[in-house]
Motif scaffolding. Structure first.
Motif, PDB file in Angstrom:
ATOM      1  N   HIS A   1      -4.122   8.077 -15.564  1.00 12.53           N
ATOM      2  CA  HIS A   1      -5.207   7.081 -16.093  1.00 12.53           C
ATOM      3  C   HIS A   1      -5.783   7.659 -17.259  1.00 12.53           C
ATOM      4  N   ASN A   2      -5.648   7.666 -18.490  1.00 11.28           N
ATOM      5  CA  ASN A   2      -6.046   8.246 -19.387  1.00 11.28           C
ATOM      6  C   ASN A   2      -7.438   7.646 -19.849  1.00 11.28           C
ATOM      7  N   THR A   3      -8.581   8.402 -19.380  1.00 10.36           N
ATOM      8  CA  THR A   3      -9.754   7.739 -19.704  1.00 10.36           C
ATOM      9  C   THR A   3     -10.379   7.998 -21.057  1.00 10.36           C
ATOM     10  N   ASN A   4      -9.638   8.693 -21.897  1.00  7.95           N
ATOM     11  CA  ASN A   4      -9.902   8.944 -23.555  1.00  7.95           C
ATOM     12  C   ASN A   4      -9.296   8.082 -24.524  1.00  7.95           C
ATOM     13  N   SER A   5      -8.512   7.137 -24.075  1.00  5.77           N
ATOM     14  CA  SER A   5      -7.702   6.387 -25.091  1.00  5.77           C
ATOM     15  C   SER A   5      -8.345   5.112 -25.164  1.00  5.77           C
ATOM     16  N   VAL A   6      -8.096   4.762 -26.484  1.00  7.63           N
ATOM     17  CA  VAL A   6      -8.606   3.474 -27.070  1.00  7.63           C
ATOM     18  C   VAL A   6      -7.418   2.569 -27.568  1.00  7.63           C
ATOM     19  N   GLY A   7      -7.476   1.371 -27.350  1.00 10.00           N
ATOM     20  CA  GLY A   7      -6.349   0.535 -27.475  1.00 10.00           C
ATOM     21  C   GLY A   7      -6.807  -0.468 -28.639  1.00 10.00           C
ATOM     22  N   LEU A   8      -6.061  -0.847 -29.558  1.00  9.99           N
ATOM     23  CA  LEU A   8      -6.395  -1.737 -30.442  1.00  9.99           C
ATOM     24  C   LEU A   8      -5.210  -2.915 -30.652  1.00  9.99           C
ATOM     25  N   ILE A   9      -5.814  -4.237 -30.648  1.00  4.37           N
ATOM     26  CA  ILE A   9      -4.790  -5.302 -30.656  1.00  4.37           C
ATOM     27  C   ILE A   9      -4.866  -5.786 -32.231  1.00  4.37           C
ATOM     28  N   LYS A  10      -3.786  -6.275 -32.556  1.00  4.89           N
ATOM     29  CA  LYS A  10      -3.571  -6.434 -33.991  1.00  4.89           C
ATOM     30  C   LYS A  10      -3.246  -7.740 -33.903  1.00  4.89           C
TER      31      LYS A  10
ATOM     32  N   LYS B   1       0.844  -1.157  -0.102  1.00  4.57           N
ATOM     33  CA  LYS B   1       0.100   0.054  -0.123  1.00  4.57           C
ATOM     34  C   LYS B   1       0.707   1.324   0.163  1.00  4.57           C
ATOM     35  N   ILE B   2       0.311   2.307  -0.531  1.00  4.20           N
ATOM     36  CA  ILE B   2       1.112   3.627  -0.608  1.00  4.20           C
ATOM     37  C   ILE B   2      -0.037   4.660  -0.472  1.00  4.20           C
ATOM     38  N   LYS B   3       0.467   5.619   0.290  1.00  2.00           N
ATOM     39  CA  LYS B   3      -0.413   7.074   0.402  1.00  2.00           C
ATOM     40  C   LYS B   3      -0.514   7.792  -0.852  1.00  2.00           C
ATOM     41  N   ILE B   4      -1.485   8.230  -1.194  1.00  2.00           N
ATOM     42  CA  ILE B   4      -1.589   8.810  -2.449  1.00  2.00           C
ATOM     43  C   ILE B   4      -2.478  10.259  -2.115  1.00  2.00           C
ATOM     44  N   SER B   5      -2.404  11.054  -3.188  1.00  2.00           N
ATOM     45  CA  SER B   5      -3.331  12.316  -3.009  1.00  2.00           C
ATOM     46  C   SER B   5      -4.606  11.895  -3.614  1.00  2.00           C
ATOM     47  N   LYS B   6      -5.759  12.636  -3.386  1.00  2.00           N
ATOM     48  CA  LYS B   6      -7.230  12.267  -4.017  1.00  2.00           C
ATOM     49  C   LYS B   6      -6.813  12.551  -5.527  1.00  2.00           C
ATOM     50  N   PRO B   7      -7.452  11.530  -6.286  1.00  2.00           N
ATOM     51  CA  PRO B   7      -7.586  11.638  -7.990  1.00  2.00           C
ATOM     52  C   PRO B   7      -8.098  12.558  -8.251  1.00  2.00           C
ATOM     53  N   VAL B   8      -7.800  13.823  -9.260  1.00  2.00           N
ATOM     54  CA  VAL B   8      -8.585  14.361  -9.986  1.00  2.00           C
ATOM     55  C   VAL B   8      -8.558  14.379 -11.389  1.00  2.00           C
ATOM     56  N   ALA B   9      -9.800  14.800 -11.814  1.00  2.00           N
ATOM     57  CA  ALA B   9      -9.590  14.594 -13.397  1.00  2.00           C
ATOM     58  C   ALA B   9      -9.498  15.975 -13.986  1.00  2.00           C
ATOM     59  N   ILE B  10      -8.599  15.859 -14.886  1.00  2.00           N
ATOM     60  CA  ILE B  10      -7.903  17.163 -15.864  1.00  2.00           C
ATOM     61  C   ILE B  10      -7.990  16.547 -17.265  1.00  2.00           C
TER      62      ILE B  10
ATOM     63  N   LYS C   1       6.035   0.666 -11.496  1.00  2.00           N
ATOM     64  CA  LYS C   1       4.721   0.098 -10.747  1.00  2.00           C
ATOM     65  C   LYS C   1       3.279   0.550 -11.563  1.00  2.00           C
ATOM     66  N   VAL C   2       2.164  -0.249 -11.464  1.00  2.00           N
ATOM     67  CA  VAL C   2       1.124   0.207 -11.946  1.00  2.00           C
ATOM     68  C   VAL C   2       0.271   0.142 -10.433  1.00  2.00           C
ATOM     69  N   ILE C   3      -0.338   1.426 -10.156  1.00  2.00           N
ATOM     70  CA  ILE C   3      -0.920   1.519  -8.934  1.00  2.00           C
ATOM     71  C   ILE C   3      -2.404   1.416  -9.221  1.00  2.00           C
ATOM     72  N   GLU C   4      -3.239   0.566  -8.620  1.00  2.00           N
ATOM     73  CA  GLU C   4      -4.713   0.553  -8.774  1.00  2.00           C
ATOM     74  C   GLU C   4      -5.390   1.118  -7.717  1.00  2.00           C
ATOM     75  N   VAL C   5      -6.336   2.077  -8.121  1.00  2.00           N
ATOM     76  CA  VAL C   5      -7.020   2.885  -7.158  1.00  2.00           C
ATOM     77  C   VAL C   5      -8.665   2.552  -7.508  1.00  2.00           C
ATOM     78  N   ASN C   6      -9.304   2.165  -6.791  1.00  2.00           N
ATOM     79  CA  ASN C   6     -10.650   1.840  -7.064  1.00  2.00           C
ATOM     80  C   ASN C   6     -11.019   1.043  -8.420  1.00  2.00           C
ATOM     81  N   ASN C   7     -10.041   0.074  -8.559  1.00  2.00           N
ATOM     82  CA  ASN C   7      -9.989  -0.926  -9.759  1.00  2.00           C
ATOM     83  C   ASN C   7      -9.647   0.033 -11.093  1.00  2.00           C
TER      84      ASN C   7
END
Length: 77
Positions: free
Chosen positions: A67-76, A10-19, A42-48
């Protein structure tokens, strides 16, 4: 007597904000680069939601994760 366990994952973080469609948070790194090296891969998971390291401010001793909420990933195939 009661027993307790220290959770080292576990690691202490600030509250996530959307920008601009991205969620961000920061982690205090009081020992500067020595602390950043330990968490930057590391990949840090916060609320899944997975967050990855994006950089750090050496003047403020803060590491940033996003965490980029606008990205789309494609698998070729």
């Amino acid at each position: 007597m009661m027993e307790a366990r220290i959770n080292t994952d576990k690691i202490k973080i600030s509250k996530p904000v959307a920008i601009e469609g991205q969620l961000w948070f920061h982690v205090d790194v009081p020992n500067g680069w020595d602390d950043v090296k330990k968490i930057m891969t590391k990949v840090i998971e916060v609320n899944n939601i997975d967050f990855t390291y994006t950089g750090w401010n050496s003047d403020k001793n803060i590491a940033y994760f996003t965490h980029n909420t606008n990205s789309v990933g494609l698998i070729k195939n």
